[in-house]
Design a protein around this motif. Sequence first.
Motif, PDB file in Angstrom:
ATOM      1  N   THR A  24     -26.800   9.361-116.134  1.00 17.71           N
ATOM      2  CA  THR A  24     -27.532   8.965-114.933  1.00 17.71           C
ATOM      3  C   THR A  24     -26.633   8.672-113.755  1.00 17.71           C
ATOM      4  O   THR A  24     -27.099   8.517-112.632  1.00 17.71           O
ATOM      5  CB  THR A  24     -28.422   7.730-115.189  1.00 17.71           C
ATOM      6  OG1 THR A  24     -27.579   6.650-115.611  1.00 17.71           O
ATOM      7  CG2 THR A  24     -29.480   8.020-116.234  1.00 17.71           C
ATOM      8  N   SER A  25     -25.327   8.559-113.999  1.00 16.73           N
ATOM      9  CA  SER A  25     -24.413   8.355-112.876  1.00 16.73           C
ATOM     10  C   SER A  25     -23.262   9.346-112.977  1.00 16.73           C
ATOM     11  O   SER A  25     -22.968   9.889-114.047  1.00 16.73           O
ATOM     12  CB  SER A  25     -23.912   6.915-112.795  1.00 16.73           C
ATOM     13  OG  SER A  25     -23.065   6.625-113.857  1.00 16.73           O
TER      14      SER A  25
ATOM     15  N   THR B  18     -28.106   7.885-104.898  1.00 13.96           N
ATOM     16  CA  THR B  18     -27.695   6.653-104.229  1.00 13.96           C
ATOM     17  C   THR B  18     -26.319   6.256-104.746  1.00 13.96           C
ATOM     18  O   THR B  18     -25.898   6.694-105.819  1.00 13.96           O
ATOM     19  CB  THR B  18     -28.690   5.500-104.500  1.00 13.96           C
ATOM     20  OG1 THR B  18     -28.827   5.320-105.903  1.00 13.96           O
ATOM     21  CG2 THR B  18     -30.039   5.778-103.883  1.00 13.96           C
TER      22      THR B  18
ATOM     23  N   SER C 117     -25.661   7.560-108.427  1.00  9.89           N
ATOM     24  CA  SER C 117     -26.738   7.571-109.416  1.00  9.89           C
ATOM     25  C   SER C 117     -27.843   8.522-108.990  1.00  9.89           C
ATOM     26  O   SER C 117     -28.140   8.659-107.806  1.00  9.89           O
ATOM     27  CB  SER C 117     -27.353   6.181-109.568  1.00  9.89           C
ATOM     28  OG  SER C 117     -26.444   5.283-110.125  1.00  9.89           O
ATOM     29  N   TYR C 118     -28.460   9.172-109.978  1.00 12.32           N
ATOM     30  CA  TYR C 118     -29.637  10.003-109.750  1.00 12.32           C
ATOM     31  C   TYR C 118     -30.868   9.109-109.797  1.00 12.32           C
ATOM     32  O   TYR C 118     -30.957   8.206-110.630  1.00 12.32           O
ATOM     33  CB  TYR C 118     -29.772  11.074-110.828  1.00 12.32           C
ATOM     34  CG  TYR C 118     -28.630  12.051-110.869  1.00 12.32           C
ATOM     35  CD1 TYR C 118     -28.416  12.942-109.819  1.00 12.32           C
ATOM     36  CD2 TYR C 118     -27.781  12.107-111.960  1.00 12.32           C
ATOM     37  CE1 TYR C 118     -27.371  13.860-109.860  1.00 12.32           C
ATOM     38  CE2 TYR C 118     -26.735  13.015-112.012  1.00 12.32           C
ATOM     39  CZ  TYR C 118     -26.538  13.891-110.962  1.00 12.32           C
ATOM     40  OH  TYR C 118     -25.506  14.790-111.003  1.00 12.32           O
ATOM     41  N   ASN C 119     -31.829   9.379-108.925  1.00 15.73           N
ATOM     42  CA  ASN C 119     -33.088   8.633-108.905  1.00 15.73           C
ATOM     43  C   ASN C 119     -34.248   9.612-108.914  1.00 15.73           C
ATOM     44  O   ASN C 119     -34.191  10.659-108.260  1.00 15.73           O
ATOM     45  CB  ASN C 119     -33.169   7.757-107.648  1.00 15.73           C
ATOM     46  CG  ASN C 119     -32.049   6.752-107.603  1.00 15.73           C
ATOM     47  OD1 ASN C 119     -31.988   5.868-108.433  1.00 15.73           O
ATOM     48  ND2 ASN C 119     -31.146   6.909-106.651  1.00 15.73           N
TER      49      ASN C 119
END
Length: 107
Positions: A103-104, A31, A39-41
């Motif tokens: 995470t980003s 997203t 960012s990873y989710n």
Amino acid sequence: MITVTNNAISRIIEVNKKKKLKQCLFRVSITGGGCQGFSYNFIFEEKVGNDDEIFNYDEVKILIDKTSLKILKGSKIDYISDMMGSYFKIDNPKASSTCGCGTSFSI
């Protein structure tokens, strides 16, 4: 298209058992946001979406929507446990930079 390590698969299976879900459907998505732009989710799902690509690893199905897959193509998903903590880590060849926690990222 993507590689998922045995450590990551083992952790997904372990958490799935604790959640007592019928299937092991684990979504990886991207997203907009985070300090680097994307960012990873990670989330467990109950059903497969219409635009999902499915990657089978043992009893785990990794779900990635087609838009996220364009950015994740060639990536490796791992699960790391070290002095900093435990977390899923993505080595993404398309990421030009990442934040300190991983995470980003930006492309």
